[in-house]
Design an enzyme around this catalytic site. Structure first.
Site, short mmCIF file in Angstrom:
data_model
loop_
_atom_site.label_atom_id
_atom_site.label_comp_id
_atom_site.label_asym_id
_atom_site.label_seq_id
_atom_site.Cartn_x
_atom_site.Cartn_y
_atom_site.Cartn_z
NE ARG A 46 -18.80 23.50 -9.71
CZ ARG A 46 -17.91 24.13 -8.61
NH1 ARG A 46 -17.92 23.69 -7.55
NH2 ARG A 46 -17.45 25.40 -8.81
CE1 TYR A 97 -22.51 -1.83 -11.25
CE2 TYR A 97 -21.10 0.09 -10.27
CZ TYR A 97 -21.79 -0.62 -11.25
OH TYR A 97 -21.82 0.23 -12.56
CG ASP A 168 -24.95 -0.13 -3.41
OD1 ASP A 168 -26.35 0.09 -3.60
OD2 ASP A 168 -24.16 -0.10 -4.48
CE LYS A 193 -27.84 0.18 -12.34
NZ LYS A 193 -26.93 -0.13 -11.13
#
Ligand code: PLP
Length: 354
Positions: A46, A97, A168, A193
């Protein structure tokens, strides 16, 4: 890396490779490990996994910073929002978004932040709102309205005010916009994307250019547990190898389709910022016709998401969470790398069908 500045195309192909020692693979292997031998960078999966590194290296080199992979674009966004002090102001686009806005609104409702929504094309308004804010969140171009912000002017003013700026950069990719060069502090990606590019990965990333910010984001990733999968990082690194080629082709298709849509009677308004692979357009016949159009295509797939090699489209307002500022009759077309005449045949046929 060689001793001269490489072009982004070469970085995309050459960065993040294993050392050229005899017998070593050309691509970094997929390491599946929850525990690692103590003494290295990480001893628990992790906190770090060698399988993340190739992707982080290539993306970081393309953006001109240090990249950290996350389990999704939303997880990457969350890590940046989590750095905002309690009750501080956050400036954000009025439409962007939907997942980003949903999360900001939820934080505001719980009294965690003071949310100020702005028109990102109105640079003056953004700067005025950001004066005493902790964070300016930009998305440029915005999803799906394709508004473009003046990142440099906003970042300059924010730096004077001591306000952090995050961008972004999912729609522009580092090949069309490098926010860190323009003065931003954080770049966020949905690597699901264009970066991955084949509609087969959910992954995100944050890129920073300051050691302190990098450490803070890395701590958020560990503490939130928003870590990427080894397979996803491997696929996204492979996707990045061809980003420049896919982007050039899809963008030239998008530019052509935007131009042809512009001269079409069935289309009320075309939004295309002049670069990138997304074209949004409003259908003169209204929302029902727009919906039918998207469900009639043969080559373009009726589907959400974007940035794959295959063209997809959808009427964004069919999603309940989509901001109401997005017109009901708006279709977001994600242009792929197919032949442009085949794509136009499909678009034109669908527009004429209703
Ligand atoms: C898809 C998207 C996101 C969210 O990313 P996920 O990988 O789906 O979590 C964030 N920003 C933009 C602009 C997007 O298109």
């Amino acid at each position: 890396m060689p001793g001269h500045d490489l072009s982004p195309s070469t970085i995309a192909v050459a960065s993040g490779r294993p050392d050229r020692t005899p017998g070593s693979p050309l691509n970094a292997p997929i390491t599946l490990a929850s525990a690692l031998v103590p003494g290295g960078a990480s001893e628990y999966g992790r906190h770090g996994n060698p399988a993340w590194q190739a992707f982080e290296q290539v993306l970081g080199d393309l953006e001109g910073g240090l990249a950290l992979a996350f389990s999704s674009g939303v997880a990457a966004t969350t890590a940046v929002f989590d750095l905002v002090p309690a009750k501080a102001a956050v400036v954000a686009p009025q439409h962007a978004y939907s997942g980003t806005l949903t999360q900001l609104r939820e934080r505001a409702r719980r009294g965690l932040i003071d949310l100020r929504l702005v028109d990102v094309t109105d640079t003056r308004a953004v700067i005025d709102a950001s004066d005493d804010a902790a964070l300016v969140w930009l998305e440029s171009p915005t999803n799906p309205m394709l508004d473009v912000a003046d990142v440099e002017a906003i970042a300059q003013a924010a730096a004077r005010a001591g306000t952090a700026v995050a961008v972004d950069n999912t729609f522009a990719t580092p090949l069309r916009q490098r926010p860190l060069d323009l003065g931003a502090d954080f770049v966020v990606h949905s690597a699901s994307k264009l970066i991955s590019g084949h509609s087969d990965v959910v992954l995100g990333a944050v890129v920073t250019n300051a050691r302190r910010a990098h450490r803070a984001i890395e701590a958020r990733r560990s503490n939130l547990g928003a870590i990427p999968g080894a397979m996803e990082c491997w696929l996204a690194a492979r996707g990045l190898r061809t980003l420049h080629v896919r982007l050039d082709r899809a963008e030239s298709n998008a530019r052509e389709l935007a131009q042809r849509l512009q001269g079409t009677r069935a289309v009320e308004r075309v939004r295309y910022p002049g670069f990138g692979t997304i074209v949004s357009f409003e259908v003169a016949g209204g929302p029902e016709v727009a919906q039918k159009i998207t469900e009639t295509s043969e080559i373009i797939t009726y589907a959400t998401s974007l940035g794959g090699v295959e063209s997809t489209w959808e009427r964004r307002r069919r999603h309940e969470a989509e901001p109401v500022e997005v017109p009901e009759n708006l279709i977001r077309l994600s242009v792929g790398i197919e032949d442009v005449e085949d794509l136009w045949y499909d678009v034109d046929r669908c527009l004429r069908a209703f």
